[in-house]
Design a protein around this motif. Structure first.
Motif, PDB file in Angstrom:
ATOM      1  N   ARG A  93       1.005  -1.276   0.093  1.00  0.00           N
ATOM      2  CA  ARG A  93       0.087   0.152   0.163  1.00  0.00           C
ATOM      3  C   ARG A  93       0.826   1.201   0.113  1.00  0.00           C
ATOM      4  NH1 ARG A  93      -5.724   0.644   2.595  1.00  0.00           N
ATOM      5  NH2 ARG A  93      -5.893   2.430   1.704  1.00  0.00           N
ATOM      6  N   THR A  94       0.629   2.228  -0.881  1.00  0.00           N
ATOM      7  CA  THR A  94       1.295   3.527  -1.081  1.00  0.00           C
ATOM      8  C   THR A  94       0.231   4.534  -0.204  1.00  0.00           C
ATOM      9  OG1 THR A  94       2.411   2.816  -3.160  1.00  0.00           O
ATOM     10  CG2 THR A  94       2.219   5.230  -2.330  1.00  0.00           C
ATOM     11  N   LEU A  95       0.938   5.054   0.671  1.00  0.00           N
ATOM     12  CA  LEU A  95      -0.127   6.280   1.267  1.00  0.00           C
ATOM     13  C   LEU A  95       0.367   7.484   0.751  1.00  0.00           C
ATOM     14  CD1 LEU A  95       0.382   4.924   5.049  1.00  0.00           C
ATOM     15  CD2 LEU A  95      -1.494   4.471   3.355  1.00  0.00           C
ATOM     16  N   SER A  96      -0.401   8.388   0.809  1.00  0.00           N
ATOM     17  CA  SER A  96      -0.346   9.938   0.337  1.00  0.00           C
ATOM     18  C   SER A  96      -0.024  10.644   1.659  1.00  0.00           C
ATOM     19  CB  SER A  96      -1.569  10.498  -0.045  1.00  0.00           C
ATOM     20  OG  SER A  96      -2.529  10.737   0.783  1.00  0.00           O
ATOM     21  N   VAL A  97       0.542  11.870   1.577  1.00  0.00           N
ATOM     22  CA  VAL A  97       0.827  12.603   2.798  1.00  0.00           C
ATOM     23  C   VAL A  97      -0.486  13.028   3.616  1.00  0.00           C
ATOM     24  CG1 VAL A  97       1.621  14.895   3.488  1.00  0.00           C
ATOM     25  CG2 VAL A  97       2.800  13.863   1.594  1.00  0.00           C
ATOM     26  N   SER A  98      -1.546  13.216   2.884  1.00  0.00           N
ATOM     27  CA  SER A  98      -2.722  13.279   3.515  1.00  0.00           C
ATOM     28  C   SER A  98      -3.272  12.307   4.433  1.00  0.00           C
ATOM     29  CB  SER A  98      -3.868  13.534   2.632  1.00  0.00           C
ATOM     30  OG  SER A  98      -3.456  14.467   1.571  1.00  0.00           O
ATOM     31  N   GLN A  99      -2.853  10.884   3.724  1.00  0.00           N
ATOM     32  CA  GLN A  99      -3.398   9.886   4.649  1.00  0.00           C
ATOM     33  C   GLN A  99      -2.422   9.682   6.108  1.00  0.00           C
ATOM     34  OE1 GLN A  99      -2.950   7.127   1.219  1.00  0.00           O
ATOM     35  NE2 GLN A  99      -5.110   6.429   1.968  1.00  0.00           N
ATOM     36  N   PHE A 169      -9.664   8.126   5.887  1.00  0.00           N
ATOM     37  CA  PHE A 169      -8.435   7.563   5.289  1.00  0.00           C
ATOM     38  C   PHE A 169      -8.761   6.778   4.214  1.00  0.00           C
ATOM     39  CE2 PHE A 169      -5.738   3.737   5.335  1.00  0.00           C
ATOM     40  CZ  PHE A 169      -4.470   4.278   5.351  1.00  0.00           C
ATOM     41  N   GLN A 170      -9.694   5.988   3.914  1.00  0.00           N
ATOM     42  CA  GLN A 170     -10.116   5.438   2.530  1.00  0.00           C
ATOM     43  C   GLN A 170     -10.316   6.208   1.546  1.00  0.00           C
ATOM     44  OE1 GLN A 170      -9.356   2.074   2.087  1.00  0.00           O
ATOM     45  NE2 GLN A 170      -9.150   1.766   4.273  1.00  0.00           N
ATOM     46  N   LEU A 171     -11.168   7.409   2.140  1.00  0.00           N
ATOM     47  CA  LEU A 171     -11.425   8.120   0.800  1.00  0.00           C
ATOM     48  C   LEU A 171     -10.257   9.028   0.240  1.00  0.00           C
ATOM     49  CD1 LEU A 171     -13.604   9.725  -0.531  1.00  0.00           C
ATOM     50  CD2 LEU A 171     -13.595  11.488   1.215  1.00  0.00           C
ATOM     51  N   LEU A 172      -9.415   9.280   1.324  1.00  0.00           N
ATOM     52  CA  LEU A 172      -7.982   9.986   0.598  1.00  0.00           C
ATOM     53  C   LEU A 172      -7.139   9.062  -0.116  1.00  0.00           C
ATOM     54  CD1 LEU A 172      -7.074  11.948   3.962  1.00  0.00           C
ATOM     55  CD2 LEU A 172      -7.792  12.880   1.715  1.00  0.00           C
ATOM     56  N   GLY A 173      -7.187   7.761   0.011  1.00  0.00           N
ATOM     57  CA  GLY A 173      -6.652   6.793  -0.511  1.00  0.00           C
ATOM     58  C   GLY A 173      -7.071   6.659  -1.932  1.00  0.00           C
TER      59      GLY A 173
END
Length: 183
Positions: A93-99, A169-173
């Motif tokens: 899984r790659t996370l964004s800074v927002s996540q 978290f899921q929405l940001l992903g």
């Protein structure tokens, strides 16, 4: 309870300038004492009030980000352990800074693991510290301001709050995936 509050105020006043310094040091020692971020921030709100407690927690967590950066870069074994933990917790899984910033708000999410994510996303130390400091504002403010409220919430409200954070978290992903362009 009133006597307890007065005792705390008297202790803080008698400690003078040393009380905030000790509190910031508590943030740095927190991982070794196995204390969650939320507990230390709540203590900051109780001991220093909202504004000063939130500022001290912000400084303490920012310094902890600096220490994380140093630990990961100076101790390869520490980095390897965090990488293994990252592979277990966020497999493929790659996370964004927002996540990562949303995860920083969630209690009991490993601080150094999230710092590793930010290090891997950042091109420079300055960029890492920028993201780190931005990412500790909300936990410092929320836990200090609403620490008592969070602790006093009934179990079902705590679950609803956790579900909302997981949903964000899921929405940001999903939003992050829709903005990533394949090569």
């Amino acid at each position: 309870m009133e006597q307890f509050d007065q005792s705390i105020e008297l202790f803080i006043e008698s400690a003078g300038w040393l009380a905030p310094v000790l509190f910031i040091l508590l943030h740095l020692l927190r991982p070794f004492l196995f204390l969650p971020v939320i507990v230390v921030c709540i203590a900051g709100g109780v001991l220093f009030g909202f504004l000063e407690g939130a500022l001290l927690s912000f400084f303490g967590l920012s310094l902890m980000s600096l220490v994380s950066y140093q630990l990961v870069n100076k101790f390869p074994r520490f980095r390897a352990k965090l990488s293994r933990l990252k592979d277990k917790v966020f497999r493929d899984r790659t996370l964004s800074v927002s996540q990562v910033m949303v995860l920083r708000i969630m209690p009991f999410v490993h601080f150094h693991l999230l710092s590793l994510y930010l290090m891997e996303m950042s091109k420079t130390f300055k960029e890492y510290m920028y993201y780190s400091m931005l990412g500790v504002i909300m936990p410092a403010v929320l836990y200090t301001a609403f620490g008592e409220l969070i602790r006093e919430l009934p179990w079902y409200m705590t679950l609803i709050m956790l579900a909302l954070l997981i949903g964000v978290f899921q929405l940001l992903g999903r939003l992050n995936k829709s903005h990533v362009q394949p090569n």
